[in-house]
Write a protein that holds these residues in place. Structure first.
Motif, PDB file in Angstrom:
ATOM      1  N   ASN A 136       0.800  -1.223   0.000  1.00  0.00           N
ATOM      2  CA  ASN A 136       0.000   0.000   0.000  1.00  0.00           C
ATOM      3  C   ASN A 136       0.835   1.276   0.000  1.00  0.00           C
ATOM      4  O   ASN A 136       0.324   2.359   0.313  1.00  0.00           O
ATOM      5  N   LEU A 137       2.120   1.163  -0.336  1.00  0.00           N
ATOM      6  CA  LEU A 137       2.949   2.363  -0.451  1.00  0.00           C
ATOM      7  C   LEU A 137       2.495   3.196  -1.649  1.00  0.00           C
ATOM      8  O   LEU A 137       1.942   2.674  -2.621  1.00  0.00           O
ATOM      9  N   ARG A 138       2.740   4.502  -1.566  1.00  0.00           N
ATOM     10  CA  ARG A 138       2.389   5.390  -2.670  1.00  0.00           C
ATOM     11  C   ARG A 138       3.460   5.317  -3.753  1.00  0.00           C
ATOM     12  O   ARG A 138       4.617   5.026  -3.489  1.00  0.00           O
ATOM     13  N   SER A 139       3.065   5.620  -4.950  1.00  0.00           N
ATOM     14  CA  SER A 139       3.997   5.548  -6.080  1.00  0.00           C
ATOM     15  C   SER A 139       5.148   6.537  -5.929  1.00  0.00           C
ATOM     16  O   SER A 139       6.214   6.358  -6.523  1.00  0.00           O
ATOM     17  N   THR A 140       4.947   7.583  -5.133  1.00  0.00           N
ATOM     18  CA  THR A 140       5.998   8.589  -4.919  1.00  0.00           C
ATOM     19  C   THR A 140       6.955   8.204  -3.791  1.00  0.00           C
ATOM     20  O   THR A 140       7.955   8.888  -3.572  1.00  0.00           O
ATOM     21  N   ASP A 141       6.641   7.135  -3.059  1.00  0.00           N
ATOM     22  CA  ASP A 141       7.484   6.700  -1.945  1.00  0.00           C
ATOM     23  C   ASP A 141       8.658   5.858  -2.450  1.00  0.00           C
ATOM     24  O   ASP A 141       8.616   5.296  -3.550  1.00  0.00           O
ATOM     25  N   THR A 142       9.693   5.770  -1.626  1.00  0.00           N
ATOM     26  CA  THR A 142      10.775   4.811  -1.870  1.00  0.00           C
ATOM     27  C   THR A 142      10.859   3.885  -0.669  1.00  0.00           C
ATOM     28  O   THR A 142      10.422   4.239   0.437  1.00  0.00           O
ATOM     29  N   PHE A 143      11.429   2.690  -0.862  1.00  0.00           N
ATOM     30  CA  PHE A 143      11.478   1.734   0.245  1.00  0.00           C
ATOM     31  C   PHE A 143      12.630   0.759   0.049  1.00  0.00           C
ATOM     32  O   PHE A 143      13.221   0.654  -1.024  1.00  0.00           O
ATOM     33  N   ASN A 144      12.916   0.032   1.123  1.00  0.00           N
ATOM     34  CA  ASN A 144      13.941  -1.003   1.097  1.00  0.00           C
ATOM     35  C   ASN A 144      13.581  -2.054   2.137  1.00  0.00           C
ATOM     36  O   ASN A 144      12.792  -1.781   3.056  1.00  0.00           O
ATOM     37  N   VAL A 145      14.149  -3.236   2.016  1.00  0.00           N
ATOM     38  CA  VAL A 145      13.910  -4.332   2.961  1.00  0.00           C
ATOM     39  C   VAL A 145      15.251  -4.880   3.409  1.00  0.00           C
ATOM     40  O   VAL A 145      16.097  -5.215   2.574  1.00  0.00           O
ATOM     41  N   LEU A 146      15.443  -4.949   4.728  1.00  0.00           N
ATOM     42  CA  LEU A 146      16.661  -5.502   5.297  1.00  0.00           C
ATOM     43  C   LEU A 146      16.271  -6.681   6.182  1.00  0.00           C
ATOM     44  O   LEU A 146      15.466  -6.531   7.105  1.00  0.00           O
ATOM     45  N   LEU A 147      16.804  -7.858   5.891  1.00  0.00           N
ATOM     46  CA  LEU A 147      16.514  -9.066   6.651  1.00  0.00           C
ATOM     47  C   LEU A 147      17.671  -9.351   7.609  1.00  0.00           C
ATOM     48  O   LEU A 147      18.831  -9.203   7.236  1.00  0.00           O
ATOM     49  N   PHE A 148      17.360  -9.752   8.851  1.00  0.00           N
ATOM     50  CA  PHE A 148      18.445 -10.038   9.786  1.00  0.00           C
ATOM     51  C   PHE A 148      18.152 -11.287  10.601  1.00  0.00           C
ATOM     52  O   PHE A 148      17.017 -11.630  10.902  1.00  0.00           O
ATOM     53  N   SER A 149      19.227 -11.984  10.916  1.00  0.00           N
ATOM     54  CA  SER A 149      19.216 -13.100  11.870  1.00  0.00           C
ATOM     55  C   SER A 149      20.583 -13.061  12.536  1.00  0.00           C
ATOM     56  O   SER A 149      20.891 -12.094  13.223  1.00  0.00           O
ATOM     57  N   GLY A 150      21.451 -14.064  12.265  1.00  0.00           N
ATOM     58  CA  GLY A 150      22.824 -13.971  12.762  1.00  0.00           C
ATOM     59  C   GLY A 150      23.598 -12.917  12.003  1.00  0.00           C
ATOM     60  O   GLY A 150      24.440 -12.219  12.544  1.00  0.00           O
ATOM     61  N   GLY A 151      23.302 -12.781  10.698  1.00  0.00           N
ATOM     62  CA  GLY A 151      23.857 -11.716   9.858  1.00  0.00           C
ATOM     63  C   GLY A 151      22.704 -10.897   9.309  1.00  0.00           C
ATOM     64  O   GLY A 151      21.607 -10.915   9.856  1.00  0.00           O
ATOM     65  N   GLY A 191       6.585  -6.160  -5.938  1.00  0.00           N
ATOM     66  CA  GLY A 191       6.497  -7.598  -6.179  1.00  0.00           C
ATOM     67  C   GLY A 191       7.774  -8.315  -5.782  1.00  0.00           C
ATOM     68  O   GLY A 191       7.734  -9.404  -5.187  1.00  0.00           O
ATOM     69  N   LYS A 192       8.940  -7.724  -6.120  1.00  0.00           N
ATOM     70  CA  LYS A 192      10.221  -8.327  -5.755  1.00  0.00           C
ATOM     71  C   LYS A 192      10.378  -8.406  -4.235  1.00  0.00           C
ATOM     72  O   LYS A 192      10.865  -9.408  -3.701  1.00  0.00           O
ATOM     73  N   ALA A 193       9.982  -7.336  -3.545  1.00  0.00           N
ATOM     74  CA  ALA A 193      10.121  -7.309  -2.084  1.00  0.00           C
ATOM     75  C   ALA A 193       9.235  -8.360  -1.431  1.00  0.00           C
ATOM     76  O   ALA A 193       9.666  -9.082  -0.520  1.00  0.00           O
ATOM     77  N   ILE A 194       8.000  -8.471  -1.890  1.00  0.00           N
ATOM     78  CA  ILE A 194       7.075  -9.454  -1.311  1.00  0.00           C
ATOM     79  C   ILE A 194       7.571 -10.875  -1.581  1.00  0.00           C
ATOM     80  O   ILE A 194       7.510 -11.754  -0.712  1.00  0.00           O
ATOM     81  N   ALA A 195       8.099 -11.109  -2.771  1.00  0.00           N
ATOM     82  CA  ALA A 195       8.639 -12.433  -3.094  1.00  0.00           C
ATOM     83  C   ALA A 195       9.833 -12.763  -2.203  1.00  0.00           C
ATOM     84  O   ALA A 195       9.997 -13.908  -1.747  1.00  0.00           O
ATOM     85  N   LEU A 196      10.682 -11.766  -1.943  1.00  0.00           N
ATOM     86  CA  LEU A 196      11.846 -11.963  -1.075  1.00  0.00           C
ATOM     87  C   LEU A 196      11.400 -12.358   0.330  1.00  0.00           C
ATOM     88  O   LEU A 196      11.957 -13.289   0.935  1.00  0.00           O
ATOM     89  N   ILE A 197      10.404 -11.674   0.853  1.00  0.00           N
ATOM     90  CA  ILE A 197       9.914 -11.952   2.199  1.00  0.00           C
ATOM     91  C   ILE A 197       9.231 -13.322   2.253  1.00  0.00           C
ATOM     92  O   ILE A 197       9.395 -14.079   3.203  1.00  0.00           O
ATOM     93  N   GLU A 198       8.467 -13.650   1.220  1.00  0.00           N
ATOM     94  CA  GLU A 198       7.745 -14.921   1.189  1.00  0.00           C
ATOM     95  C   GLU A 198       8.693 -16.121   1.212  1.00  0.00           C
ATOM     96  O   GLU A 198       8.351 -17.196   1.699  1.00  0.00           O
ATOM     97  N   ARG A 199       9.913 -15.950   0.702  1.00  0.00           N
ATOM     98  CA  ARG A 199      10.864 -17.062   0.649  1.00  0.00           C
ATOM     99  C   ARG A 199      11.500 -17.374   1.999  1.00  0.00           C
ATOM    100  O   ARG A 199      12.152 -18.406   2.163  1.00  0.00           O
ATOM    101  N   GLN A 200      11.349 -16.487   2.976  1.00  0.00           N
ATOM    102  CA  GLN A 200      12.009 -16.677   4.258  1.00  0.00           C
ATOM    103  C   GLN A 200      11.325 -17.771   5.074  1.00  0.00           C
ATOM    104  O   GLN A 200      10.110 -17.867   5.100  1.00  0.00           O
ATOM    105  N   LYS A 201      12.134 -18.591   5.742  1.00  0.00           N
ATOM    106  CA  LYS A 201      11.605 -19.697   6.539  1.00  0.00           C
ATOM    107  C   LYS A 201      11.992 -19.597   8.015  1.00  0.00           C
ATOM    108  O   LYS A 201      11.486 -20.322   8.854  1.00  0.00           O
ATOM    109  N   GLY A 202      12.913 -18.698   8.356  1.00  0.00           N
ATOM    110  CA  GLY A 202      13.320 -18.532   9.753  1.00  0.00           C
ATOM    111  C   GLY A 202      14.463 -19.444  10.126  1.00  0.00           C
ATOM    112  O   GLY A 202      14.402 -20.650   9.933  1.00  0.00           O
TER     113      GLY A 202
END
Length: 480
Positions: A46-61, A78-89
């Motif tokens: 639901n971000l606006r088209s004028t917004d910018t964003f990034n995703v940082l994943l962390f665990s041990g690194g 779409g790329k960000a959601i796919a990246l998050i969906e692939r995470q298993k913990g």
């Protein structure tokens, strides 16, 4: 003294950047990570088209989607959601390096940057994490989401306190949309960024916050502290609005103290106590404890080290003998009445009314199972954790949390095999959190099918990584 709220233009800051810092450690495996995915899909989608964003994943690194925030286009979302969906913990829980990396990412001038931390709160949080948030509020707004049925509220609330925000806690999947919408409403309209307060000729000290976050349309910012000497000099506020540079000056000498503002000293003291207490829960410090105690005594506040004493003029125990009152208390949800002293509910089982106490129980040599009416339905309570031990570096609490997260699947083994009694299992867990060896060492069940079910289940478990690089020996006792 107190000035009326300083008003700024309601024109929004045109540039808005969002960095999502997501915990994908072992403790997030299963339910917490599933809820996190649902929340992030809502927020990012639901971000606006004028917004910018990034995703940082962390665990041990940690790893970042891009070294520079990306436009919120359909493709990038779409790329960000796919990246998050692939995470298993899996892996450890190093939040500090992840936050440092997020703050170091390239940022455009005049942009309102907001960082969203998503975790269950079972992360390695040291004092440096709270310090990092407090000292960088002028560079980024900080918000924390606690995810899961057993959220570490202290960590989530502590980050909210030092971040001048509020905690968001989601314990059920269906809570995610409403919490996401509430958060979005709060942060979507930044009206003043790069805020600074300068004290010229005015002796202010102990000012909070040490760095000022962005002023949001739904979140005003209060700057308060103490002053000494004469009320003189000026306070200058500067920043950037959607219409350009902002400057406002308060003439301190022209402002007279008001008795109606006497509560301000207590608000300041309570805020200070809250911050110090959050730090003390991370690591108890004698100097901080003394400061909290002094603040409680000076400002008549209830703290962890000071209390109030109520004195009643009416004497009730005239004979000097105390009276014991039995106070009924409700049991937690889904907990059987058998949890109280090993005795059945007097409401559910009539024979129980004949037994006055556990001592009477023992005197008659009657077992709990013997007093249950043959006509009463047999209750099968959920399995519980009897005891957990861990040696080699992995905390016992972290192990117990993983076991608790898998209780539904363990219960499925009980349902499928008719398992009853006690089972003790030993595990060898590698430094990477993977189960290397597992054995059922004892138990009263004599149920090989059930043992095989439990072993097969536990082999798939992913525990937090051991930062010491050592194997962990674990013993788990389960009661059915």
């Amino acid at each position: 003294m107190m000035q009326p709220p300083r008003r700024v233009s309601t024109a929004q800051i045109p540039g808005r950047e969002y960095i999502f810092i997501v915990d994908v450690s072992g403790s997030m495996h299963g339910f917490p990570l599933d809820v996190s995915k649902k929340l992030l899909k809502n927020l990012i989608g639901n971000l606006r088209s004028t917004d910018t964003f990034n995703v940082l994943l962390f665990s041990g690194g940690n790893s970042v989607m891009s070294e520079e925030s990306l436009p919120a286009t359909a493709e990038n979302i779409g790329k960000a959601i796919a990246l998050i969906e692939r995470q298993k913990g899996g892996g450890g829980t190093e939040l500090l390096p992840a936050m440092k990396r997020a703050l170091s990412l390239k940022r455009a001038d005049g942009v309102s940057r907001t960082m969203v931390i998503v975790t269950d709160g079972y992360v390695m949080v040291e004092e440096e994490v709270f310090d990092l948030i407090r000292k960088n509020l002028g560079d980024a707004n900080m918000f924390a989401f606690g995810i899961g049925s057993s959220v570490n509220h202290h960590i989530i609330e502590g980050m909210a306190h030092v971040g001048m925000g509020e905690p968001f806690v989601i314990t059920k999947p269906d809570e995610a949309p409403a919490k996401a919408e509430r958060f979005r409403t709060m942060i979507q309209s930044p009206v003043l960024t790069g805020v600074k307060a300068n004290f010229n000729g005015f002796a202010a000290y102990d000012v909070e916050p040490v760095r000022i976050p962005d002023v949001l349309a739904e979140r005003p910012v209060i700057v308060f502290g103490k002053w000494r000497g004469k009320p003189q000099g000026k306070i200058t506020l500067t920043g950037m609005t959607g219409e350009g540079k902002y400057t406002d000056t308060i003439d301190v000498a022209g402002t007279k103290p008001s008795r109606t503002n006497s509560a301000l000293r207590y608000l300041w003291a309570r805020h200070r106590v809250t911050l110090l207490s959050d730090y003390n829960k991370l690591r108890s410090d004698d100097k901080r404890i003394k400061e909290v105690t002094d603040l409680g005594l000076t400002y008549n506040l209830l703290t962890a080290y000071t209390s109030f004493v109520a004195i009643d003029t009416e004497v009730r125990n005239t004979d000097g003998m105390p009276t014991t009152v039995k106070q009924p208390l409700p049991l937690p949800q889904s907990v059987s009445d058998f949890a109280v002293g090993g005795m059945a509910s007097t409401r559910a089982y009539a024979p129980m009314a004949k037994l006055a106490s556990p001592a009477e129980f023992e005197r008659k040599g009657i077992l709990r199972e013997q007093i249950v009416s043959k006509d009463a339905p047999k209750q099968k309570s959920s399995p519980t954790i009897g005891e957990v031990t861990a040696s080699g570096g992995l905390p016992k609490e972290a192990v117990a949390k993983i076991v608790n997260d898998h209780m539904k699947k363990i219960d499925a083994c009980r349902s499928q095999t008719g398992l009853e009694g006690k089972v003790t299992v030993t595990l060898t867990i590698g430094a990477d959190g993977v189960v290397k060896d597992i054995k059922v060492v004892s138990g009263s069940t004599k149920n090989k099918t059930a043992d095989q079910c439990i072993v097969k289940l536990m082999k798939k478990w992913q525990f937090p990584a051991n930062n010491a690089g050592k194997e962990t020996k674990v013993t788990i006792t389960l009661l059915f």
